[in-house]
Every structure is written in C-alpha cells, then in structure tokens.
Design a protein around this motif. Structure first.
Motif, PDB file in Angstrom:
ATOM      1  N   SER A 448       0.832  -1.196   0.000  1.00 59.44           N
ATOM      2  CA  SER A 448       0.000   0.000   0.000  1.00 59.44           C
ATOM      3  C   SER A 448       0.879   1.264   0.000  1.00 59.44           C
ATOM      4  CB  SER A 448      -0.903  -0.050   1.239  1.00 59.44           C
ATOM      5  OG  SER A 448      -1.688   1.073   1.342  1.00 59.44           O
ATOM      6  N   GLY A 449       1.955   1.227   0.769  1.00 58.07           N
ATOM      7  CA  GLY A 449       2.874   2.368   0.848  1.00 58.07           C
ATOM      8  C   GLY A 449       3.602   2.611  -0.463  1.00 58.07           C
ATOM      9  N   ASP A 450       3.895   1.530  -1.205  1.00 58.50           N
ATOM     10  CA  ASP A 450       4.579   1.681  -2.499  1.00 58.50           C
ATOM     11  C   ASP A 450       3.676   2.420  -3.489  1.00 58.50           C
ATOM     12  OD1 ASP A 450       6.521   0.089  -1.289  1.00 58.50           O
ATOM     13  OD2 ASP A 450       5.593  -1.756  -2.031  1.00 58.50           O
ATOM     14  N   VAL A 451       2.373   2.126  -3.396  1.00 63.88           N
ATOM     15  CA  VAL A 451       1.402   2.807  -4.253  1.00 63.88           C
ATOM     16  C   VAL A 451       1.381   4.298  -3.899  1.00 63.88           C
ATOM     17  CG1 VAL A 451      -1.060   2.986  -4.839  1.00 63.88           C
ATOM     18  CG2 VAL A 451      -0.003   0.729  -4.545  1.00 63.88           C
ATOM     19  N   LEU A 452       1.374   4.583  -2.589  1.00 59.92           N
ATOM     20  CA  LEU A 452       1.361   5.985  -2.155  1.00 59.92           C
ATOM     21  C   LEU A 452       2.592   6.728  -2.671  1.00 59.92           C
ATOM     22  CD1 LEU A 452       0.254   8.353  -0.467  1.00 59.92           C
ATOM     23  CD2 LEU A 452       1.551   7.450   1.472  1.00 59.92           C
ATOM     24  N   THR A 453       3.752   6.112  -2.558  1.00 52.24           N
ATOM     25  CA  THR A 453       4.981   6.767  -3.031  1.00 52.24           C
ATOM     26  C   THR A 453       4.883   7.084  -4.520  1.00 52.24           C
ATOM     27  OG1 THR A 453       6.285   5.724  -1.333  1.00 52.24           O
ATOM     28  CG2 THR A 453       7.492   6.460  -3.268  1.00 52.24           C
ATOM     29  N   GLY A 454       4.360   6.152  -5.281  1.00 54.98           N
ATOM     30  CA  GLY A 454       4.184   6.382  -6.720  1.00 54.98           C
ATOM     31  C   GLY A 454       3.250   7.559  -6.980  1.00 54.98           C
TER      32      GLY A 454
END
Ligand SMILES: NC(=O)C1=CN([C@@H]2O[C@H](COP(=O)(O)OP(=O)(O)OC[C@H]3O[C@@H](n4cnc5c(N)ncnc54)[C@H](O)[C@@H]3O)[C@@H](O)[C@H]2O)[C@H](O)CC1
Ligand SMILES: [K+]
Length: 510
Positions: A448-454
């Motif tokens: 979920s955090g990787d999506v946010l960073t993107g």
C-alpha cells in the motif's frame, strides 16, 4: 477545512467577544441550540423521547443547560445532572442554569458516591445522554467521581451526544485523559479540533458535526491557524489543457526493487503512471529487470549495477545520469537494507537538489545521518516503525503525540513529512499540519505504501509543490482505497486493488 487547537479556539472566542462585541451568552445559546437540534433529530429518527443531560461546572456544562431548555420546550422529557454543586456554577452557565431551574426542569447534583445509584437508574431510563461535562477547558486527567460517571455513561450502551468534545478527550492531541466519553456523535463548536481527528480521539468522537455558533470564520486566519483537515474541497485537480504532451506532466525516476521485492518497484512505478505522471523511468538491479518489465508496458526500465540482486553503490554514476534527465525522483520501495545501499541512497540525496520522495528502505538508509536532507526538496513517507528508527522514539510515543513528533521533525529538518498511519498526518516545512480524511483499514496491507509513493511522485512530477504533492497523494491514495473497499471489502483488499482504482479516485477531483 480549518482545525483549531483549544488555545486558538479561546483566542477566536476572545476576539469575537471582546473586540467585536458578540455577546458570549449568545454564543452559548447557539452552541446549545445547535446541539439540541441534533439531539431532536436523533429522537425523531429513532422515535425516542427522553434525554439526560450531564453537565460539568464550566461553559461546556452551560451549553448543556441550553440543550435541556430547548429540548424541554420541544416537549422532550429531559433531566439535568450536575457533576458539581449548584453553587459552583458561575457566569453565562449560571444564567442558563437559573433559567432551567425557573422553568421547573429537573436538576440534580451528583457530588457524592451515594448519588451514583440514582444517576445510573436515570441513565437506564433515558434514551439519549448529552455529555456536557468537559469541553476544551479540560486540564490534566479526570479522576474521582467524574471518572465513575464517565465509565457509567460508557457502560450504559445508549446514544451519546457530546457537546464540543467528548469529555475526557484532549482536544489538541486526541489523547484520553484518564477516561473519556464514547460518543455516538460530537457536535463541535465553529471549528474542528485536532483531537477529534486522530486516534484514539476519532474513535471516541463518533460522527463529528461542526456547528456554526456565530464566531466570524475569518478570525481563524487572524489567530494564525496551522491545522487542517484535508477534504475533497481542498484537493480539486486542475483541468488538463488541450494542447499538451507527455513532457508537460513530468519525468519521474524511481529507484526501487531487489530480487525478493520486485513487486514493490512494480506497484510504485505503475501507480505513478496511473496518477498522471507523463513519463516514468524505473531503475532496478540488473538481474530483476526482465521480471519487473513484464506488465509494466508504460514504464522504461533500467537495469543497474548490483550484487546478488540488490543495487550496489557502483550504480551511483548511472543513477546520477538518469537523475540529470528527470524532474523528480523517488527512492526506496523494495530496495532492501544493507550498508552498500545505505551509502548509495545517501550519496544520491547528497548529490541532487531535485524534489525527492524517500520511502521504506531509503528511510532506513538515512538513520543516524538525516542531516543530509536538511532544507532539501524532500518528502519523507515513514510509517510509525520507520519514524521510530529515524527519531529514536518509541512507536507508542509517536502514536500518542503525532503532531508534536511531526512538528519537531520538520522544525529541525525543514522538509515535508508524511507520517503514515490510520490517520495520516502531513507536516510541511512552514509548520502546517494536514490530517487526511480518506482511507480505511483494508489499506493496511503490504504494498500500500509503495502505491502511495508512486502517487506522490506523480503529483510532484506534474508540477505540484512538495506540500501539495504530499497532500494530494495521501488524499487520493485513501480515496482509491475507499473505492476499492466498495468492490472487494476490507479483508480482501490488496495494494493492486488500490492501484487499479487510482483513475476512478482522480476522477472525483475534477
Ligand atoms: N469556544 C467557544 O467559542 C465557545 C465555547 N463554549 C463552550 O465552552 C466550553 C469551554 O468552557 P470552559 O468553561 O472554558 O471549560 P469546560 O467547560 O470544558 O470545563 C472547565 C471546568 O472544569 C474544570 N476542570 C478542567 N479539567 C479538570 C479536571 N481534570 N478535573 C477536574 N476539573 C477540571 C475547570 O477548572 C473548569 O472549571 C467549550 O468546550 C464549549 O462547549 C461556549 O458555550 C460557546 C462559545
Ligand atoms: K463534552
């Protein structure tokens, strides 16, 4: 949406009363009436008719007497219990107490333990409890008989409407001061308070309604508010112009992934594209490039120097070359943590002045040498565990003092901080705090955090300031999660579900 601390609330109240000349008792009247209307609505909807108002000795209690007076006038069976003696009430509250006594409304004092049985019985016979014990005037912990009364309210399993703030909750931090009323609904006066918006406060406040009580809105700016709740009104997206090309929406370089975490790189890069970034380049360890490329049709991938499937420091010059051709950079998802990579991250940050999003292992890489980020165009996106490593604070200390921890951090490093949690808080270089309003527990899932960073990277690439990119990224990430919840629910939600709903979420912003 403006949020005021108790101190700022007192300041606006003071200006309204002393400088402008708005009668304080008029404000109390409005506060009480607005709450009474809310209670009336509940009574009508649920077909109920009896209310107990529990009032403390201050002006929150005063609002409670106004609630009782209005409900009585509307034919509701209402009783008032005081957690203090009648003689202890003064000022506007006393005026309203006298009025309800003159109207013949039932008023009782609960000042001794032996009164508690009677209170318990009355609570049991009532449909709705109005909690007017403490508002923003609470100081320190609640103890003694008031604590027992609050516990009695919570055990009664009744509809509870709190006036301004659930009694016992710290209006500024959301901390429970010894004990606190668990409200079904909180009617808060004129402006939101930070403690209603973060946990545990948000759990205690129930549904929050802001009641207009006659304090001019502009006074918030006069006292210099710095807390905000991010709502859909605050994150409108600009319409794209017709005559544009991909170069207008930015070039992002994402440095991510390792042999065991190819998915993190995929999720981050794909999310950046889905959130509108013009061009995304993804730098990964050479040996995983072909794996990651599969399905990433829109992204250009680069295989860089590595050791055992993990980027090595030898990749520095290739990375710096790629940075030359990029507008913004994101580093971290799935990099893994080792000494070599820490030095790579450190040297990348040191050698660029372009906007950079630092997440996951890029944060771990900078533990103990954060001075390298000082004053740079940097957004950090730690969860509580990463924040704990960065600051040396215990996770519980961070959780219980979100605002203070965030502010201390940005005061020191002058960067943008996205402190991820059930209620994500964004702290900006200028010292403003933004509390996000979207998202759900289904989003507490790997990736979920990787999506946010993107997503944050995509907004940066499209020309948003660091502050705006962080706010927009967090809001629409939560929104995508909320849309995903409608389809897959909370249990089965994956990071991919969030990613797939980014376009739908962004459509809401136009
Ligand atoms: N903000 C506005 O514009 C308006 C607010 N209204 C309402 O007034 C309260 C704030 O009132 P205040 O009298 O300042 O404080 P409280 O009623 O919250 O209670 C203070 C009261 O209790 C004592 N006290 C505080 N902490 C403790 C403790 N831990 N143990 C024991 N006793 C404690 C303290 O000494 C005071 O006597 C606001 O929330 C609104 O509801 C107006 O009515 C309208 C305008
Ligand atoms: K209250």
């Amino acid at each position: 949406m403006i949020v005021l601390t108790s101190k700022q609330m007192r300041e606006v109240e003071k200006i309204a009363i002393e400088k402008i000349g708005i009668p304080s008792i008029g404000l109390m009247e409005n506060a009480g009436r607005e709450t009474a209307l809310e209670v009336k609505k509940i009574l009508e909807e649920e077909n109920l008719n009896s209310v107990i108002v529990i009032s403390g000795k201050g002006n929150n209690g005063g609002d409670g007497y106004v609630v009782a007076r209005n409900l009585h006038n509307w034919g509701v069976d209402v009783k008032v219990f005081l957690t203090t003696s009648l003689g202890a009430i003064s000022g506007d509250a006393k005026v309203n107490l006298d009025a309800i006594l003159n109207m013949g409304i039932y008023v009782a004092e609960i000042t001794q333990r032996e009164h508690l049985k009677f209170l318990e019985k009355t609570i049991k016979d009532s449909d709705v409890i109005v909690d007017a014990i403490y508002g923003i005037g609470l100081k320190g912990e609640i103890s003694g008989i008031t604590k027992e009364i609050i516990e009695m309210i919570n055990q009664a399993n009744k509809i509870v409407v709190s006036v301004d703030i659930p009694s016992g909750l710290n209006a500024d931090t959301g901390k429970v001061e010894g004990c606190a009323v668990r409200a079904t609904k909180t009617v808060t006066m004129q402006f939101l308070k930070p403690g209603l918006l973060v946990y545990p406060g948000a759990d205690y406040a129930g549904e929050v309604r802001v009641a207009e009580i006659g304090i001019p809105y502009r006074l918030a700016a006069e006292v210099g508010y710095n807390y905000n709740l991010v709502t859909s009104e605050d994150v409108k997206l600009p319409k794209r112009h017709g005559n544009t090309h991909k170069g207008d929406y930015g070039k992002a370089l994402i440095i991510a992934g390792s042999k065991n975490m190819t998915g993190a790189a995929y999720l981050c890069a794909k999310s950046a594209i889905k959130a509108g970034c013009g061009l995304v380049k993804l730098a990964v360890p050479q040996s995983v490039q072909s794996v990651i490329q599969g399905g990433l049709y829109e992204v250009i991938t680069y295989g860089l120097e590595e050791q055992n499937g993990i980027l090595s420091h030898n990749a520095l010059s290739s990375v710096l070359e790629l940075i030359e051709e990029s507008d913004v950079i994101a580093i971290g998802p799935g990099l893994t943590h080792d000494r070599d990579i820490s030095q790579l991250v450190y040297d990348i940050v040191k050698n660029t002045d372009k906007p950079v999003v630092l997440d996951a292992d890029a944060l771990n890489a900078l533990v103990g040498r954060l001075e390298v980020i000082q004053g740079k165009k940097i957004i950090l996106t730690p969860h509580y565990g990463e924040m704990s490593r960065l600051t040396g604070l215990e996770i519980d200390e961070i959780k219980n003092n979100l605002f203070e921890v965030a502010k201390t951090f940005i005061d020191r490093y002058k960067v943008t901080l996205v402190l991820k949690g059930a209620k994500t808080v964004i702290a900006t270089k200028e010292g403003s705090i933004y509390i996000n309003s979207t998202g759900n527990p289904g989003m507490a899932t790997a990736g979920s955090g990787d999506v946010l960073t993107g997503m944050i990277t995509a907004f940066l690439a499209q020309g948003f300031s660091e502050e705006k990119a962080a706010i927009y990224g967090v809001f629409y990430h939560g929104k995508a999660g909320d849309i995903a919840k409608e389809y897959v629910g909370e249990y089965g939600m994956t990071a991919m579900d969030i990613l797939e709903n980014i376009p739908e979420a962004l459509k809401c912003g136009l």
